[in-house]
Design a protein around this motif. Structure first.
Motif, PDB file in Angstrom:
ATOM      1  N   ALA A  55       5.321   5.680  -1.840  1.00 30.42           N
ATOM      2  CA  ALA A  55       4.643   5.885  -3.121  1.00 30.42           C
ATOM      3  C   ALA A  55       5.308   7.004  -3.915  1.00 30.42           C
ATOM      4  CB  ALA A  55       3.166   6.205  -2.882  1.00 30.42           C
ATOM      5  N   PHE A  56       5.692   8.081  -3.237  1.00 33.81           N
ATOM      6  CA  PHE A  56       6.414   9.164  -3.911  1.00 33.81           C
ATOM      7  C   PHE A  56       7.729   8.658  -4.498  1.00 33.81           C
ATOM      8  CE2 PHE A  56       4.125  12.718  -1.564  1.00 33.81           C
ATOM      9  CZ  PHE A  56       3.641  13.306  -2.723  1.00 33.81           C
ATOM     10  N   LEU A  57       8.440   7.864  -3.721  1.00 34.79           N
ATOM     11  CA  LEU A  57       9.737   7.352  -4.164  1.00 34.79           C
ATOM     12  C   LEU A  57       9.589   6.532  -5.438  1.00 34.79           C
ATOM     13  CD1 LEU A  57      12.720   7.351  -3.226  1.00 34.79           C
ATOM     14  CD2 LEU A  57      12.246   5.204  -2.044  1.00 34.79           C
ATOM     15  N   LEU A  58       8.644   5.612  -5.466  1.00 33.54           N
ATOM     16  CA  LEU A  58       8.414   4.788  -6.653  1.00 33.54           C
ATOM     17  C   LEU A  58       7.898   5.627  -7.818  1.00 33.54           C
ATOM     18  CD1 LEU A  58       6.792   1.638  -4.982  1.00 33.54           C
ATOM     19  CD2 LEU A  58       9.091   1.833  -5.948  1.00 33.54           C
ATOM     20  N   HIS A  59       7.100   6.637  -7.506  1.00 29.24           N
ATOM     21  CA  HIS A  59       6.596   7.542  -8.542  1.00 29.24           C
ATOM     22  C   HIS A  59       7.746   8.278  -9.226  1.00 29.24           C
ATOM     23  CE1 HIS A  59       4.253  10.631 -10.525  1.00 29.24           C
ATOM     24  NE2 HIS A  59       4.835  11.575  -9.812  1.00 29.24           N
ATOM     25  N   TYR A  60       8.697   8.777  -8.442  1.00 24.76           N
ATOM     26  CA  TYR A  60       9.831   9.500  -9.015  1.00 24.76           C
ATOM     27  C   TYR A  60      10.796   8.563  -9.735  1.00 24.76           C
ATOM     28  CZ  TYR A  60       8.186  13.206  -5.883  1.00 24.76           C
ATOM     29  OH  TYR A  60       7.429  14.148  -5.226  1.00 24.76           O
ATOM     30  N   TRP A  61      10.909   7.343  -9.235  1.00 27.22           N
ATOM     31  CA  TRP A  61      11.788   6.357  -9.882  1.00 27.22           C
ATOM     32  C   TRP A  61      11.265   5.938 -11.250  1.00 27.22           C
ATOM     33  CZ3 TRP A  61      13.071   2.657  -5.224  1.00 27.22           C
ATOM     34  CH2 TRP A  61      14.318   3.024  -4.686  1.00 27.22           C
ATOM     35  N   GLY A  62      10.001   5.533 -11.285  1.00 26.23           N
ATOM     36  CA  GLY A  62       9.479   4.920 -12.505  1.00 26.23           C
ATOM     37  C   GLY A  62       8.434   5.707 -13.250  1.00 26.23           C
ATOM     38  N   GLY A  63       7.976   6.823 -12.693  1.00 25.76           N
ATOM     39  CA  GLY A  63       6.962   7.621 -13.361  1.00 25.76           C
ATOM     40  C   GLY A  63       5.558   7.064 -13.257  1.00 25.76           C
ATOM     41  N   TRP A  64       5.345   6.064 -12.405  1.00 22.61           N
ATOM     42  CA  TRP A  64       4.008   5.502 -12.236  1.00 22.61           C
ATOM     43  C   TRP A  64       3.118   6.459 -11.457  1.00 22.61           C
ATOM     44  CZ3 TRP A  64       8.124   2.039 -10.482  1.00 22.61           C
ATOM     45  CH2 TRP A  64       8.541   1.171 -11.493  1.00 22.61           C
ATOM     46  N   SER A  65       1.830   6.273 -11.568  1.00 24.76           N
ATOM     47  CA  SER A  65       0.851   7.129 -10.901  1.00 24.76           C
ATOM     48  C   SER A  65       1.013   7.071  -9.388  1.00 24.76           C
ATOM     49  CB  SER A  65      -0.562   6.687 -11.283  1.00 24.76           C
ATOM     50  OG  SER A  65      -1.521   7.221 -10.398  1.00 24.76           O
ATOM     51  N   PHE A  66       1.168   8.234  -8.754  1.00 24.55           N
ATOM     52  CA  PHE A  66       1.287   8.265  -7.295  1.00 24.55           C
ATOM     53  C   PHE A  66       0.021   7.731  -6.636  1.00 24.55           C
ATOM     54  CE2 PHE A  66       0.100  10.385  -3.364  1.00 24.55           C
ATOM     55  CZ  PHE A  66       1.159  10.028  -2.537  1.00 24.55           C
ATOM     56  N   GLY A  67      -1.146   8.170  -7.120  1.00 24.22           N
ATOM     57  CA  GLY A  67      -2.391   7.744  -6.514  1.00 24.22           C
ATOM     58  C   GLY A  67      -2.573   6.236  -6.534  1.00 24.22           C
ATOM     59  N   VAL A  68      -2.269   5.619  -7.674  1.00 25.24           N
ATOM     60  CA  VAL A  68      -2.387   4.159  -7.790  1.00 25.24           C
ATOM     61  C   VAL A  68      -1.387   3.476  -6.864  1.00 25.24           C
ATOM     62  CG1 VAL A  68      -2.109   2.195  -9.341  1.00 25.24           C
ATOM     63  CG2 VAL A  68      -3.281   4.260 -10.140  1.00 25.24           C
ATOM     64  N   LEU A  69      -0.153   3.961  -6.840  1.00 28.11           N
ATOM     65  CA  LEU A  69       0.867   3.376  -5.971  1.00 28.11           C
ATOM     66  C   LEU A  69       0.474   3.487  -4.502  1.00 28.11           C
ATOM     67  CD1 LEU A  69       4.092   4.726  -7.706  1.00 28.11           C
ATOM     68  CD2 LEU A  69       3.457   2.313  -7.502  1.00 28.11           C
ATOM     69  N   PHE A  70      -0.005   4.653  -4.107  1.00 30.57           N
ATOM     70  CA  PHE A  70      -0.388   4.868  -2.720  1.00 30.57           C
ATOM     71  C   PHE A  70      -1.503   3.918  -2.306  1.00 30.57           C
ATOM     72  CE2 PHE A  70      -2.737   7.637   0.450  1.00 30.57           C
ATOM     73  CZ  PHE A  70      -1.842   7.397   1.486  1.00 30.57           C
ATOM     74  N   PHE A  71      -2.468   3.732  -3.182  1.00 25.19           N
ATOM     75  CA  PHE A  71      -3.576   2.825  -2.890  1.00 25.19           C
ATOM     76  C   PHE A  71      -3.095   1.380  -2.790  1.00 25.19           C
ATOM     77  CE2 PHE A  71      -7.147   0.104  -4.121  1.00 25.19           C
ATOM     78  CZ  PHE A  71      -8.114   0.532  -3.217  1.00 25.19           C
ATOM     79  N   LEU A  72      -2.272   0.940  -3.753  1.00 19.46           N
ATOM     80  CA  LEU A  72      -1.835  -0.447  -3.795  1.00 19.46           C
ATOM     81  C   LEU A  72      -0.872  -0.795  -2.660  1.00 19.46           C
ATOM     82  CD1 LEU A  72      -1.293  -0.989  -7.636  1.00 19.46           C
ATOM     83  CD2 LEU A  72      -3.220  -1.747  -6.221  1.00 19.46           C
ATOM     84  N   LEU A  73       0.020   0.121  -2.317  1.00 18.53           N
ATOM     85  CA  LEU A  73       0.988  -0.156  -1.258  1.00 18.53           C
ATOM     86  C   LEU A  73       0.322  -0.367   0.094  1.00 18.53           C
ATOM     87  CD1 LEU A  73       3.900   2.330  -2.108  1.00 18.53           C
ATOM     88  CD2 LEU A  73       3.953  -0.168  -2.256  1.00 18.53           C
ATOM     89  N   ASN A  74      -0.832   0.216   0.274  1.00 13.90           N
ATOM     90  CA  ASN A  74      -1.535   0.057   1.552  1.00 13.90           C
ATOM     91  C   ASN A  74      -2.387  -1.206   1.625  1.00 13.90           C
ATOM     92  OD1 ASN A  74      -1.239   2.386   3.557  1.00 13.90           O
ATOM     93  ND2 ASN A  74      -1.470   3.481   1.628  1.00 13.90           N
ATOM     94  N   MET A  75      -2.616  -1.870   0.498  1.00 11.19           N
ATOM     95  CA  MET A  75      -3.504  -3.028   0.468  1.00 11.19           C
ATOM     96  C   MET A  75      -3.133  -4.129   1.469  1.00 11.19           C
ATOM     97  SD  MET A  75      -6.032  -2.508  -1.611  1.00 11.19           S
ATOM     98  CE  MET A  75      -6.632  -4.148  -2.049  1.00 11.19           C
ATOM     99  N   PRO A  76      -1.838  -4.520   1.573  1.00 10.31           N
ATOM    100  CA  PRO A  76      -1.507  -5.633   2.484  1.00 10.31           C
ATOM    101  C   PRO A  76      -1.780  -5.332   3.954  1.00 10.31           C
ATOM    102  CG  PRO A  76       0.288  -5.208   0.938  1.00 10.31           C
ATOM    103  CD  PRO A  76      -0.658  -4.056   0.837  1.00 10.31           C
ATOM    104  N   PHE A  77      -1.914  -4.074   4.311  1.00 13.30           N
ATOM    105  CA  PHE A  77      -2.032  -3.716   5.717  1.00 13.30           C
ATOM    106  C   PHE A  77      -3.472  -3.739   6.223  1.00 13.30           C
ATOM    107  CE2 PHE A  77       1.820  -1.644   4.136  1.00 13.30           C
ATOM    108  CZ  PHE A  77       2.756  -2.177   5.015  1.00 13.30           C
ATOM    109  N   TYR A  78      -4.431  -3.912   5.329  1.00  8.50           N
ATOM    110  CA  TYR A  78      -5.818  -3.934   5.776  1.00  8.50           C
ATOM    111  C   TYR A  78      -6.125  -5.159   6.635  1.00  8.50           C
ATOM    112  CZ  TYR A  78      -6.561  -0.119   2.509  1.00  8.50           C
ATOM    113  OH  TYR A  78      -6.486   1.085   1.858  1.00  8.50           O
ATOM    114  N   ILE A  79      -5.472  -6.272   6.351  1.00  2.00           N
ATOM    115  CA  ILE A  79      -5.671  -7.467   7.178  1.00  2.00           C
ATOM    116  C   ILE A  79      -5.172  -7.219   8.590  1.00  2.00           C
ATOM    117  CG2 ILE A  79      -5.032  -9.886   7.478  1.00  2.00           C
ATOM    118  CD1 ILE A  79      -4.836 -10.129   4.448  1.00  2.00           C
TER     119      ILE A  79
END
Length: 212
Positions: A55-79
């Motif tokens: 999430a940090f890496l994508l945040h620094y690359w594109g300036g997107w919200s770290f919190g949103v990225l961190f939440f979304l990146l973990n979504m597939p692993f809940y299953i």
């Protein structure tokens, strides 16, 4: 980031149980401390391991919200979490990640830091993350999906979970050279080492196995 194998091992034993109120305070305090650690790392553009590192890496690359990225990146692993560790762990982890993601975004409203030495930020941020993770692990929760995926790959293909996590973190650190300086990467490695060493020393499933 998450020591899923230890959490699974604890779940197979018969320990004293946490009350719902104890779980709530454990997850809330663990999320708050973890969010503070991530906030400090982000102030000087450091990274860490696991999904937080991605999430940090994508945040620094594109300036997107770290919190949103961190939440979304973990979504597939809940299953995978539900299949491997159960509903209780999955729900607690979902809550912990949601709280941490939101709190990281809110930190700047309550804390103003003009400058911080990257080495000190790495050491302090890594230590705070370690404390936060320890609190979450002891209430059967986690902050990252890569540990769950690592256990799945170990069971499915025979590749050791620790090796999978190590490769993931090495890839994150290697890609970090494309967005931050070598000095910042070195500090990031220091912070990750502090965090993992603290957790390794203080979290053992045979020493502290209380759960719900």
């Amino acid at each position: 980031m998450a020591m899923i194998t230890d959490i699974m091992a604890a779940g197979k034993k018969n320990p004293a149980r946490h009350t719902p109120l104890e779980d709530i305070q454990g997850i809330l305090s663990g999320s708050m401390i973890s969010a503070l650690g991530l906030f400090l790392l982000g102030k000087v553009e450091l990274l860490t391991g696991g999904m937080a590192g991605a999430a940090f890496l994508l945040h620094y690359w594109g300036g997107w919200s770290f919190g949103v990225l961190f939440f979304l990146l973990n979504m597939p692993f809940y299953i995978l979490a539900f299949k491997r560790v159960g509903l209780d762990f999955t729900l607690k982890t979902f809550l912990a990640i949601g709280l941490t993601s939101g709190l990281v975004e809110l930190q700047s409203r309550f804390i103003s830091i003009q400058w911080m030495n990257p080495v000190w930020a790495a050491a302090l941020g890594g230590l705070l993350l370690g404390y936060g993770l320890l609190a979450l692990y002891r209430h059967r929760a986690s902050l990252g999906g890569i540990g769950i995926l690592a256990v799945y790959i170990q069971d499915r293909f025979g590749i050791r979970a620790g090796f999978v996590q190590l490769v993931h973190d090495l890839v994150i650190m290697a890609l970090a050279f494309t967005v931050v300086s070598p000095e910042i990467v070195a500090c990031s490695v220091l912070g990750a080492a502090v965090m993992n060493l603290f957790v390794a020393i203080n979290h053992r499933s045979d020493r502290y196995i209380a759960q719900r």
